[in-house]
Write an enzyme that holds these catalytic residues in place. Sequence first.
Site, PDB file in Angstrom:
ATOM      1  N   ASP A 167       0.737  -1.034   0.381  1.00  0.00           N
ATOM      2  CA  ASP A 167      -0.094   0.277   0.373  1.00  0.00           C
ATOM      3  C   ASP A 167       0.677   1.017  -0.050  1.00  0.00           C
ATOM      4  OD1 ASP A 167       1.021  -0.600   2.376  1.00  0.00           O
ATOM      5  OD2 ASP A 167      -1.059  -1.677   3.041  1.00  0.00           O
ATOM      6  N   HIS A 204      -6.974  -5.662   9.901  1.00  0.00           N
ATOM      7  CA  HIS A 204      -7.161  -4.945   8.481  1.00  0.00           C
ATOM      8  C   HIS A 204      -5.665  -5.453   7.768  1.00  0.00           C
ATOM      9  CE1 HIS A 204      -5.413  -0.784   9.740  1.00  0.00           C
ATOM     10  NE2 HIS A 204      -4.293  -1.482   9.166  1.00  0.00           N
TER      11      HIS A 204
HETATM   12  C1  F6R Z   1       1.011  -1.726   6.514  1.00  0.00           C
HETATM   13  C2  F6R Z   1      -0.083  -2.409   6.153  1.00  0.00           C
HETATM   14  C3  F6R Z   1      -0.442  -2.484   7.503  1.00  0.00           C
HETATM   15  C4  F6R Z   1      -0.097  -2.839   8.367  1.00  0.00           C
HETATM   16  C5  F6R Z   1      -1.340  -2.672   9.924  1.00  0.00           C
HETATM   17  C6  F6R Z   1      -0.526  -3.150  10.572  1.00  0.00           C
HETATM   18  O1  F6R Z   1       1.866  -1.940   4.975  1.00  0.00           O
HETATM   19  O2  F6R Z   1      -0.138  -3.015   5.050  1.00  0.00           O
HETATM   20  O3  F6R Z   1      -1.366  -3.462   7.223  1.00  0.00           O
HETATM   21  O4  F6R Z   1       0.811  -4.362   9.035  1.00  0.00           O
HETATM   22  O5  F6R Z   1      -1.807  -1.719  10.214  1.00  0.00           O
HETATM   23  O6  F6R Z   1       0.530  -2.235  11.170  1.00  0.00           O
HETATM   24  P1  F6R Z   1       2.212  -2.398  12.311  1.00  0.00           P
HETATM   25  O7  F6R Z   1       2.993  -3.620  11.813  1.00  0.00           O
HETATM   26  O8  F6R Z   1       2.097  -0.750  12.596  1.00  0.00           O
HETATM   27  O9  F6R Z   1       1.237  -2.444  13.536  1.00  0.00           O
END
Ligand code: F6R
Length: 241
Positions: A67, A138
Amino acid sequence: MRVLSVKNYEELSKAAARYMGAQLTLKPDSVIGLATGSTPVGMYKELIRMNQSGEIDFSEVISVNLDEYKGLAGDHPQSYRYFMNDNLFKHVNIFADNTYLPDGQIEDDQQACQDYDDVIDCVGPIDMQLLGIGHNGHIGFNEPADAFTTGTQCITLDERTRQANARFFAGDMSQVPAKAYTMGIGSIMKAKKILLVVTGADKAEILDKALNGPVTPSVPASILQLHPDVMVIADEAALGI
Ligand code: F6R
């Protein structure tokens, strides 16, 4: 689905890097799907160490990221292009031309999504897709919805997602873009292998729902239950141990 329980974040980072490193050893020209966020940072550090010590090679690797924020240029310090350059690409021997993210600067949503679907079609299939999980379940930026997405989407970020990401914008919510381009769930599910990394007690509830609850677009990550080759690497806090 396999679940590997590790003690803490450090072990998670090493185990995840070993898993992806093994993929690159077995198939040096792998197409890897990459993620941003806090969770993979330690894994990326370990991949950098492995690359610099000669254990793994990125010279034939192609990467496609999940993304990008809509409206941010690649040189904006909060853009995911910048994050990837800073946390991985510029420290390993991957060719910059072989690294793909959605182009956040394309104004026309349809065009941006079509372009990224074309990229995925052209370089795919993805051999291994790395994922984190958001507090609302998500994956990529596919937020809870009434239906699972298929191809690349322009999505309006959830308030909770924007709040969670405000930490990267000096805590200033007004600076967090409202929209993002994300690889769709259909594209994620086409990856041959999926590696989901999860850390921390604050993810325990949503991880449990994703792994053990009903498969529903209101918990987007729950779709992973239907994928034939998912490895979850999670620390004890995230597994509620
Ligand atoms: C980022 C992405 C998001 C993150 C998710 C968890 O490219 O695709 O789905 O993996 O928001 O983020 P963290 O690791 O910061 O908790």
